[in-house]
Design a protein around this motif. Structure first.
Motif, PDB file in Angstrom:
ATOM      1  N   VAL A  71     -72.688  -2.857  32.520  1.00 33.14           N
ATOM      2  CA  VAL A  71     -73.595  -1.948  31.814  1.00 33.14           C
ATOM      3  C   VAL A  71     -72.809  -0.763  31.279  1.00 33.14           C
ATOM      4  CG1 VAL A  71     -75.563  -2.562  33.298  1.00 33.14           C
ATOM      5  CG2 VAL A  71     -74.197  -0.537  33.847  1.00 33.14           C
ATOM      6  N   THR A  72     -73.435  -0.051  30.354  1.00 32.36           N
ATOM      7  CA  THR A  72     -72.896   1.238  29.904  1.00 32.36           C
ATOM      8  C   THR A  72     -73.947   2.294  30.217  1.00 32.36           C
ATOM      9  OG1 THR A  72     -73.803   0.999  27.674  1.00 32.36           O
ATOM     10  CG2 THR A  72     -71.523   0.252  28.025  1.00 32.36           C
ATOM     11  N   ARG A  73     -73.480   3.522  30.354  1.00 40.34           N
ATOM     12  CA  ARG A  73     -74.382   4.638  30.646  1.00 40.34           C
ATOM     13  C   ARG A  73     -73.987   5.786  29.719  1.00 40.34           C
ATOM     14  NH1 ARG A  73     -74.089   6.328  36.634  1.00 40.34           N
ATOM     15  NH2 ARG A  73     -72.037   6.945  35.935  1.00 40.34           N
ATOM     16  N   GLU A  74     -74.966   6.303  28.999  1.00 39.92           N
ATOM     17  CA  GLU A  74     -74.712   7.383  28.036  1.00 39.92           C
ATOM     18  C   GLU A  74     -75.754   8.491  28.223  1.00 39.92           C
ATOM     19  OE1 GLU A  74     -72.237   7.151  25.643  1.00 39.92           O
ATOM     20  OE2 GLU A  74     -71.656   5.141  26.298  1.00 39.92           O
ATOM     21  N   VAL A  75     -75.376   9.699  27.881  1.00 38.81           N
ATOM     22  CA  VAL A  75     -76.329  10.806  27.852  1.00 38.81           C
ATOM     23  C   VAL A  75     -77.119  10.678  26.552  1.00 38.81           C
ATOM     24  CG1 VAL A  75     -76.598  13.307  27.780  1.00 38.81           C
ATOM     25  CG2 VAL A  75     -74.839  12.290  29.231  1.00 38.81           C
ATOM     26  N   CYS A  76     -78.425  10.782  26.644  1.00 34.55           N
ATOM     27  CA  CYS A  76     -79.298  10.679  25.467  1.00 34.55           C
ATOM     28  C   CYS A  76     -79.026  11.851  24.526  1.00 34.55           C
ATOM     29  CB  CYS A  76     -80.760  10.688  25.920  1.00 34.55           C
ATOM     30  SG  CYS A  76     -81.940  10.724  24.557  1.00 34.55           S
ATOM     31  N   PRO A  77     -78.737  11.574  23.247  1.00 35.51           N
ATOM     32  CA  PRO A  77     -78.444  12.670  22.309  1.00 35.51           C
ATOM     33  C   PRO A  77     -79.648  13.594  22.082  1.00 35.51           C
ATOM     34  CG  PRO A  77     -78.189  10.504  21.253  1.00 35.51           C
ATOM     35  CD  PRO A  77     -78.612  10.263  22.655  1.00 35.51           C
ATOM     36  N   ALA A  78     -80.861  13.059  22.176  1.00 37.42           N
ATOM     37  CA  ALA A  78     -82.068  13.860  21.940  1.00 37.42           C
ATOM     38  C   ALA A  78     -82.473  14.682  23.158  1.00 37.42           C
ATOM     39  CB  ALA A  78     -83.222  12.948  21.520  1.00 37.42           C
ATOM     40  N   ASN A  79     -82.103  14.229  24.354  1.00 38.82           N
ATOM     41  CA  ASN A  79     -82.470  14.924  25.590  1.00 38.82           C
ATOM     42  C   ASN A  79     -81.315  14.779  26.568  1.00 38.82           C
ATOM     43  OD1 ASN A  79     -83.487  15.826  28.036  1.00 38.82           O
ATOM     44  ND2 ASN A  79     -85.361  14.600  27.925  1.00 38.82           N
ATOM     45  N   ARG A  80     -80.505  15.797  26.691  1.00 38.02           N
ATOM     46  CA  ARG A  80     -79.274  15.716  27.485  1.00 38.02           C
ATOM     47  C   ARG A  80     -79.519  15.491  28.979  1.00 38.02           C
ATOM     48  NH1 ARG A  80     -74.395  17.899  26.145  1.00 38.02           N
ATOM     49  NH2 ARG A  80     -74.500  19.324  27.913  1.00 38.02           N
ATOM     50  N   ARG A  81     -80.743  15.688  29.439  1.00 38.40           N
ATOM     51  CA  ARG A  81     -81.060  15.439  30.854  1.00 38.40           C
ATOM     52  C   ARG A  81     -81.338  13.960  31.109  1.00 38.40           C
ATOM     53  NH1 ARG A  81     -85.842  19.469  31.726  1.00 38.40           N
ATOM     54  NH2 ARG A  81     -86.229  18.663  29.672  1.00 38.40           N
ATOM     55  N   LYS A  82     -81.511  13.206  30.055  1.00 38.17           N
ATOM     56  CA  LYS A  82     -81.877  11.796  30.158  1.00 38.17           C
ATOM     57  C   LYS A  82     -80.636  10.916  30.039  1.00 38.17           C
ATOM     58  CE  LYS A  82     -84.864   8.629  27.656  1.00 38.17           C
ATOM     59  NZ  LYS A  82     -85.806   8.550  26.549  1.00 38.17           N
ATOM     60  N   ILE A  83     -80.495   9.984  30.980  1.00 42.50           N
ATOM     61  CA  ILE A  83     -79.378   9.030  30.975  1.00 42.50           C
ATOM     62  C   ILE A  83     -79.899   7.685  30.483  1.00 42.50           C
ATOM     63  CG2 ILE A  83     -77.663   7.835  32.406  1.00 42.50           C
ATOM     64  CD1 ILE A  83     -77.190  10.839  32.233  1.00 42.50           C
ATOM     65  N   GLU A  84     -79.210   7.108  29.512  1.00 41.50           N
ATOM     66  CA  GLU A  84     -79.609   5.814  28.965  1.00 41.50           C
ATOM     67  C   GLU A  84     -78.625   4.739  29.399  1.00 41.50           C
ATOM     68  OE1 GLU A  84     -79.868   6.728  24.761  1.00 41.50           O
ATOM     69  OE2 GLU A  84     -82.022   7.064  24.968  1.00 41.50           O
ATOM     70  N   VAL A  85     -79.164   3.604  29.821  1.00 41.99           N
ATOM     71  CA  VAL A  85     -78.357   2.499  30.321  1.00 41.99           C
ATOM     72  C   VAL A  85     -78.590   1.283  29.430  1.00 41.99           C
ATOM     73  CG1 VAL A  85     -77.852   1.058  32.331  1.00 41.99           C
ATOM     74  CG2 VAL A  85     -78.669   3.403  32.658  1.00 41.99           C
ATOM     75  N   THR A  86     -77.503   0.571  29.130  1.00 42.00           N
ATOM     76  CA  THR A  86     -77.570  -0.630  28.295  1.00 42.00           C
ATOM     77  C   THR A  86     -76.714  -1.711  28.931  1.00 42.00           C
ATOM     78  OG1 THR A  86     -77.660   0.832  26.362  1.00 42.00           O
ATOM     79  CG2 THR A  86     -77.255  -1.493  25.923  1.00 42.00           C
ATOM     80  N   ILE A  87     -77.167  -2.952  28.851  1.00 41.15           N
ATOM     81  CA  ILE A  87     -76.374  -4.073  29.350  1.00 41.15           C
ATOM     82  C   ILE A  87     -75.254  -4.364  28.356  1.00 41.15           C
ATOM     83  CG2 ILE A  87     -77.851  -5.852  28.290  1.00 41.15           C
ATOM     84  CD1 ILE A  87     -77.376  -7.524  30.901  1.00 41.15           C
ATOM     85  N   THR A  88     -74.085  -4.716  28.859  1.00 40.40           N
ATOM     86  CA  THR A  88     -72.946  -5.057  27.994  1.00 40.40           C
ATOM     87  C   THR A  88     -72.945  -6.558  27.722  1.00 40.40           C
ATOM     88  OG1 THR A  88     -71.481  -5.475  29.868  1.00 40.40           O
ATOM     89  CG2 THR A  88     -71.525  -3.202  28.994  1.00 40.40           C
ATOM     90  N   GLN A  89     -72.079  -6.977  26.826  1.00 38.54           N
ATOM     91  CA  GLN A  89     -71.934  -8.413  26.554  1.00 38.54           C
ATOM     92  C   GLN A  89     -71.470  -9.145  27.812  1.00 38.54           C
ATOM     93  OE1 GLN A  89     -72.927 -10.054  23.673  1.00 38.54           O
ATOM     94  NE2 GLN A  89     -72.661 -11.806  25.045  1.00 38.54           N
ATOM     95  N   LYS A  90     -70.607  -8.501  28.583  1.00 44.31           N
ATOM     96  CA  LYS A  90     -70.145  -9.090  29.846  1.00 44.31           C
ATOM     97  C   LYS A  90     -71.333  -9.305  30.798  1.00 44.31           C
ATOM     98  CE  LYS A  90     -66.774  -8.339  33.559  1.00 44.31           C
ATOM     99  NZ  LYS A  90     -65.728  -7.457  34.094  1.00 44.31           N
TER     100      LYS A  90
END
Length: 151
Positions: free
Chosen positions: A91-110
């Protein structure tokens, strides 16, 4: 084998207690075998659950709250699970650009590739428990479990 025999109970159990004991014992067997199947892939059933939730997002990032809400085991530490998946590059984890308190997680190709590899094994695991039941019995068991759970 009857639950009383499995537990070597000498005290008679009423049917309500037998139901609970049967469900708990069966859940433990299913979980143990599922974890054994996942062991060579170095992920837990909870991590597998997170990956499936993220795959269901169809490439869109999601936050920890949504993951926690959809988890089968609500007591799981979602942050810890995501951290472990992050280390495995699933997975990847990024800080949401619209709300810096929110963490967004996405599944990777792996992560997607791992799920593709696991799907046939999971299907065999799931079907192994209901192979002795007719389709009508499977439907009935699902209906009874849902009725039982939704008191």
């Amino acid at each position: 084998m009857k639950i009383e025999d499995i537990l070597k109970s000498t005290v008679p159990m009423d049917n309500s207690k037998k139901i609970i004991m049967n469900i708990m014992y069966t859940q433990n067997i299913i979980a143990e075998r599922f974890n054994e199947m996942l062991k060579p892939f170095d992920i837990s059933s909870e991590q597998f659950n997170v990956l499936r939730i993220l795959r269901g997002q169809k490439g869109k990032p999601t936050n920890m709250f949504v993951i926690q809400e959809r988890m089968l085991a609500k007591t799981s530490n979602t942050t810890r699970l995501v951290d472990k998946l992050l280390l495995k590059e699933l997975v990847t984890r990024e800080v949401c650009p619209a709300n810096r308190r929110k963490i967004e997680v996405t599944i990777t190709q792996k992560g997607l590739d791992l799920l593709i590899e696991l799907e046939p094994k999971v299907k065999i695991h799931e079907e192994s428990y209901s192979q002795k039941l007719s389709e009508e019995e499977r439907l009935q068991l699902n209906e009874l479990l849902e009725k039982f759970r939704n008191q």
